[in-house]
Enzyme design. Structure first.
Site, PDB file in Angstrom:
ATOM      1  N   ASP A 273       0.847  -1.193   0.000  1.00  0.00           N
ATOM      2  CA  ASP A 273       0.000   0.000   0.000  1.00  0.00           C
ATOM      3  C   ASP A 273       0.885   1.246   0.000  1.00  0.00           C
ATOM      4  OD1 ASP A 273      -1.897   1.957   0.418  1.00  0.00           O
ATOM      5  OD2 ASP A 273      -2.248   1.426   2.530  1.00  0.00           O
TER       6      ASP A 273
ATOM      7  N   ASN B 147      -0.070   4.434  -0.781  1.00  0.00           N
ATOM      8  CA  ASN B 147      -0.692   5.698  -0.352  1.00  0.00           C
ATOM      9  C   ASN B 147      -1.343   5.596   1.027  1.00  0.00           C
ATOM     10  OD1 ASN B 147      -2.954   4.190  -0.913  1.00  0.00           O
ATOM     11  ND2 ASN B 147      -3.900   5.687  -2.294  1.00  0.00           N
TER      12      ASN B 147
ATOM     13  N   ASP C 228      -3.845   3.925   2.430  1.00  0.00           N
ATOM     14  CA  ASP C 228      -5.293   3.925   2.659  1.00  0.00           C
ATOM     15  C   ASP C 228      -5.791   2.551   3.096  1.00  0.00           C
ATOM     16  OD1 ASP C 228      -5.065   2.504   0.315  1.00  0.00           O
ATOM     17  OD2 ASP C 228      -6.534   3.690  -0.813  1.00  0.00           O
TER      18      ASP C 228
ATOM     19  N   ASP D   8      -1.905  -1.121  -4.037  1.00  0.00           N
ATOM     20  CA  ASP D   8      -2.165  -0.351  -5.253  1.00  0.00           C
ATOM     21  C   ASP D   8      -1.041  -0.537  -6.265  1.00  0.00           C
ATOM     22  OD1 ASP D   8      -0.127   1.323  -4.059  1.00  0.00           O
ATOM     23  OD2 ASP D   8      -1.712   2.311  -2.919  1.00  0.00           O
TER      24      ASP D   8
ATOM     25  N   ASP E  85      -9.459 -15.176 -17.152  1.00  0.00           N
ATOM     26  CA  ASP E  85     -10.315 -15.717 -16.108  1.00  0.00           C
ATOM     27  C   ASP E  85     -11.409 -16.583 -16.730  1.00  0.00           C
ATOM     28  OD1 ASP E  85     -11.105 -15.600 -13.222  1.00  0.00           O
ATOM     29  OD2 ASP E  85     -12.915 -14.684 -14.048  1.00  0.00           O
TER      30      ASP E  85
ATOM     31  N   GLU F 186      -7.457 -19.924 -17.654  1.00  0.00           N
ATOM     32  CA  GLU F 186      -7.889 -20.690 -16.473  1.00  0.00           C
ATOM     33  C   GLU F 186      -8.998 -21.638 -16.899  1.00  0.00           C
ATOM     34  OE1 GLU F 186      -9.660 -19.726 -12.030  1.00  0.00           O
ATOM     35  OE2 GLU F 186     -10.490 -18.679 -13.775  1.00  0.00           O
TER      36      GLU F 186
END
Length: 541
Positions: free
Chosen positions: A23, A25, A27, A31, A202, A271
């Site tokens: 992370d 930033n 929060d 990210d 996916d 997948e």
């Protein structure tokens, strides 16, 4: 980047689940800038590529696998400029970037679906799979959702049902409509133009459904396995003949491959979750005109026996032809391998041995973030869950949150993942002693074992390109030979808690392995494999 059309054959791909990686930033959610910050770490492992789980605009009902805009970055992960910067930095480190494409379904907040549900006549009316109710008001057929319950949701505006193989907020696109196919391929082209090196697709066998909506029959034999679904889920009790793996899928994959062929050095990995996954893997990768490679759930079950490994490998080899497999023993959808396969006897050496086995098999490899630390499954309380799959099936199935908790970078309260007081999933306290900072300084750690073997693998083309011939197996022991351009490498694996002894009439010259790797030895024409150890040797005749 070097011009190598076949870089993906035998490549090792490191899966990053951005929400849980780092992370930047603060929060509480990982990210894209966080991934950029850790590119040096990923590169140090010795992998060839990064697979990024979805970062597209999304309501996050299924944490990015419900896309509302295929061509932008969700603000929680950053901006499109951050993505471009990630591509540049990865490429500067010699790493390819593969992104997760969720083509089968969108979010119900996608503009396409919001338009489609308005009426029977609008431009997007048949972009999704709509069907009338039966005369008694019930669903059109017996198809089930992977996440539990019927695969049909009533929409009061259209007064029809729509199909959702997953959450009701994830309506399936209608690939029988050529306009849908054109639009989907346009979103793929958008990312190819931005420099991505490939796509993890996916649910790659779900794109088409039986247009007559025929009922699925019941399964005659019900076992956990190829579809990646537990036996406490009714989905496991149907033979999924009509809701997925349809013959029309082949033509779509050929169109997709034609698009990728316009961008040299790109690849696809699909997948595959179905009742005949190894057969489908072969069909989808043969002929050099569909997918480049596929992976199934066959090594993502609880069966870690060497009989199962050998049977899976020999089955796919027998039917693969010129196709190509990709293997993984962990990802963001299954219990972490250190717990799933290690069980109550989980140990650092067991994690190392399973890693060496995986990286020695014929095919490309996907490694999931945290496997290189030997992380066990995180135990969560019900009120800590965010995964709808786990919430639906609690307590018999606790969902996927336990393998998605934040990556531990340091042995501190936050694990070095974030400076936020609250993270999207809690940092697991049992992971902190296994943090990157702790293992960096321990030459015998799982992390060093991964690095050592990944770098050793690059010096042995037999492990990347060679054919495979199995020699011996029992419940906990496996041996096989990889051969490439006249050079043969013998690999013996012992996953048991006790010493195993194998006899051999081969002339073997053992490799000297780095100290982090638990190693057996040869004595009097016998291979001595201490508990949870391996032997690699050059075959000299």
């Amino acid at each position: 980047m070097e011009n190598n059309q076949n870089w993906w054959r035998g490549a090792v791909i490191y899966q990053v689940y951005p929400r849980s990686f780092y992370d930047a930033n603060n929060d509480g959610v990982g990210d894209l800038p966080g991934v950029i910050d850790k590119i040096d770490y990923i590169s140090s492992l010795g992998v060839d590529a990064i697979w990024l789980s979805p970062f597209f605009t999304s309501p996050m009902k299924d944490f990015g696998y419900d896309v509302s805009n295929y061509c932008d970055v969700d603000p929680i992960f950053g901006t499109i400029s951050d993505f471009d910067a990630l591509i540049d930095k990865a490429h500067n480190h010699g790493l390819k970037v593969v992104i997760d494409q969720v083509l089968n379904h969108t979010s119900d907040k996608h503009p396409w679906f919001e338009e489609s549900r308005k009426s029977h006549e609008n431009d997007k009316a048949d972009w999704y799979i709509w069907a009338d109710a039966k005369p008694d008001g019930t669903a059109p057929n017996n198809w089930l959702s992977v996440f539990g319950g019927p695969a049909w949701q009533w929409d009061s505006t259209r007064r029809q049902y729509y199909l959702h193989n997953f959450l009701a907020s994830q309506p399936d696109l209608n690939f029988h409509n050529p306009a849908v196919v054109d639009a989907i391929l346009g979103t793929v082209d958008f990312w190819l133009k931005r420099g991505v090196d490939g796509f993890r697709l996916d649910t790659a066998n779900y794109f088409f459904h039986d247009i007559e909506l025929k009922d699925n029959p019941a399964k005659e034999v019900i076992v956990e396995g190829s579809i990646g679904v537990r036996l406490d889920n009714p989905y496991a009790y149907q033979q999924h003949l009509y809701d997925k793996s349809q013959p029309e899928n082949i033509a779509f994959l050929q169109r997709l491959r034609t698009l990728l062929n316009q961008y040299p050095n790109t690849t696809t990995v699909g997948e595959i979750g179905c009742d005949f996954s190894l057969k489908t893997m072969a069909e989808y990768t043969q002929g050099n005109d569909k997918l480049h490679m596929c992976y199934s759930f066959d090594l993502l079950t609880h069966d870690s026996s060497m009989q199962h490994i050998r049977h899976t490998m020999e089955t796919i080899e027998a039917g693969l032809g010129d196709g190509w497999p990709c293997w993984s023993i962990g990802n963001h959808d299954v219990e972490r391998v250190a717990t799933r396969w290690g069980g109550e006897h989980s140990s650092a050496n067991k994690s190392k041995v399973f890693m060496i086995m995986l990286l020695s098999l014929r095919g490309s490899i996907c490694l999931y973030q945290g496997e290189e630390l030997g992380l066990p499954e995180a135990e969560l309380e019900y009120d800590q869950l965010v995964d709808p799959y786990g919430i639906n099936f609690w307590p018999d199935f606790k969902g996927r949150d336990g393998c998605r908790t934040p990556m531990p970078w340091s042995n501190t309260e936050s694990g070095g993942f974030s400076q936020s007081s609250k993270t999207w999933l809690p940092v697991n306290e049992h992971h902190l002693p296994l943090a990157v900072s702790e293992q960096e300084g321990d030459r015998s750690s799982v992390l060093h074992a991964y690095r050592d073997f990944l770098h050793l693998r690059r010096t042995h083309p037999e492990l990347i390109h060679g054919n495979i011939e199995f020699v011996y197996n029992d419940e906990t022991t496996l041996s096989f030979i990889r051969t490439y351009e006249g050079q043969s490498l013998y690999i013996a694996i012992n996953t048991a808690e006790q010493t195993k002894i194998l006899s051999t009439d081969l002339a073997l010259s053992p490799l000297t392995l780095p100290e982090a790797l638990p190693t057996g030895y040869i004595k009097d024409q016998q291979i001595i494999l201490p508990a949870c150890s391996v032997l690699l040797a050059i075959v000299t005749r």
